[in-house]
Structures are given as C-alpha cells and as structure tokens.
Design a protein around this motif. Structure first.
Motif, PDB file in Angstrom:
ATOM      1  N   ASP A  66       2.772  -8.231  -0.865  1.00 41.90           N
ATOM      2  CA  ASP A  66       2.171  -6.980  -0.428  1.00 41.90           C
ATOM      3  C   ASP A  66       0.742  -7.217   0.055  1.00 41.90           C
ATOM      4  N   ALA A  67       0.098  -6.154   0.502  1.00 41.66           N
ATOM      5  CA  ALA A  67      -1.239  -6.264   1.084  1.00 41.66           C
ATOM      6  C   ALA A  67      -2.283  -6.666   0.051  1.00 41.66           C
ATOM      7  N   LYS A  68      -2.023  -6.377  -1.222  1.00 43.54           N
ATOM      8  CA  LYS A  68      -2.982  -6.708  -2.283  1.00 43.54           C
ATOM      9  C   LYS A  68      -2.852  -8.153  -2.762  1.00 43.54           C
ATOM     10  N   GLY A  69      -1.828  -8.854  -2.304  1.00 44.32           N
ATOM     11  CA  GLY A  69      -1.653 -10.249  -2.692  1.00 44.32           C
ATOM     12  C   GLY A  69      -0.714 -10.444  -3.861  1.00 44.32           C
ATOM     13  N   ASN A  70       0.106  -9.456  -4.172  1.00 41.65           N
ATOM     14  CA  ASN A  70       1.077  -9.565  -5.265  1.00 41.65           C
ATOM     15  C   ASN A  70       2.387 -10.127  -4.735  1.00 41.65           C
ATOM     16  N   ASP A 113       3.769  -8.168   3.989  1.00 40.83           N
ATOM     17  CA  ASP A 113       3.077  -7.018   4.561  1.00 40.83           C
ATOM     18  C   ASP A 113       2.219  -7.492   5.722  1.00 40.83           C
ATOM     19  N   ALA A 116      -1.110  -8.782   4.619  1.00 35.42           N
ATOM     20  CA  ALA A 116      -1.176  -9.897   3.669  1.00 35.42           C
ATOM     21  C   ALA A 116      -1.845 -11.087   4.344  1.00 35.42           C
ATOM     22  N   LYS A 145      -3.289  -0.325   5.007  1.00 32.33           N
ATOM     23  CA  LYS A 145      -4.149  -1.128   4.161  1.00 32.33           C
ATOM     24  C   LYS A 145      -4.807  -0.213   3.116  1.00 32.33           C
ATOM     25  N   LYS A 146      -4.681  -0.615   1.869  1.00 31.37           N
ATOM     26  CA  LYS A 146      -5.246   0.208   0.794  1.00 31.37           C
ATOM     27  C   LYS A 146      -6.390  -0.497   0.124  1.00 31.37           C
TER      28      LYS A 146
END
Length: 146
Positions: A66-70, A113, A116, A145-146
């Motif tokens: 995901d965009a957060k790197g998870n 994402d 990412a 993007k969050k």
C-alpha cells in the motif's frame, strides 16, 4: 513553278490479310500449346491447431503493497525487516496453499499502490528470487495518497 495538285494521287490501301494471317498463326499456336481443364485443383495443406489442456492453474501468492509501505502476503499483513524475512513469508504462503496445490512453482503477483515507493517493489522481487520463485506478474492500484 507548278502549283496544281496532282489528281491522280492514289488513296492509301490497308491490307488486312497479312494481319489476319499473323493472328491466326498466334491463335493456332496458343490452342496447340495450352492445356485446358474444367477444374484446377490446388493441393493445400491447411494448418491445424491442437492444444493440450492445462492441468490446473498454478498457485498464486498475492503480495500487496500500500501507499504507507505495508506488505500483505495473501491478505495476511507481514512486517518487513529484511528481504530474507520477506522471502520466508513467501515460502510460508506457498506451504499453506489449499489442497496441496502450492508447492512447486507458484506465481508471485505484485500488486502495488501507485504511490508506493519503487524500492518496496524491488524488495518483493528480490525476496521472490531468494525464495526461488521465478514466475512474477505485476498489477497496479490507483488510489489517493494519505
């Protein structure tokens, strides 16, 4: 000087007999040397297709970034400590395949994402190489993007 026209001048004569003789000779030559048939058959070998039925679809390991790197491997969140650790998570996912399907050579699907980082995708590629999986495919998610 004599400017009078000569009235005895003869009209030109076209002799078609020689022309007809030549055409008849050509026509006779063509009739004698040409073979005519009612049907012309071409021997053509048409291509055929014969495909073997695929026994079963290979087992897929879905790695989502995901965009957060998870990272998630087959919808199970995993924490990234190293490429070797991610490779072990891939091997564990292959061992946990339903119906003993996994086993040999699963397909690793990298679903990242759009926001990412590229290094995250490279980490998954390296982990698949370390795990010995050479069948890879990619998918892309569009998100905000969050």
């Amino acid at each position: 000087m004599n400017f009078r026209r000569d009235r005895r001048r003869e009209e030109p004569e076209i002799n078609l007999i020689a022309f007809i003789d030549v055409l008849l000779v050509v026509l006779i030559f063509l009739m004698v040397s040409t073979t005519f048939s009612k049907f012309t058959e071409l021997q053509i070998t048409l291509p055929t297709a014969d495909a073997e039925r695929v026994a079963e679809r290979p087992f897929e390991i879905n790695v989502t970034i995901d965009a957060k790197g998870n990272y998630t491997v087959n919808n199970v969140p995993v924490s990234f400590h190293s490429v070797a650790g991610l490779a072990e998570d891939l091997k564990t996912a292959a061992r946990n395949a339903p119906n003993g399907q996994a086993a040999n050579d699963p397909v690793v699907i990298v679903n990242a994402d759009q926001f990412a980082m590229h290094q995250m995708v490279i980490n998954v590629l390296e982990a698949a190489r370390v795990a010995g999986y050479d069948k890879l495919t990619f998918a892309a998610q569009t998100g905000t993007k969050k």
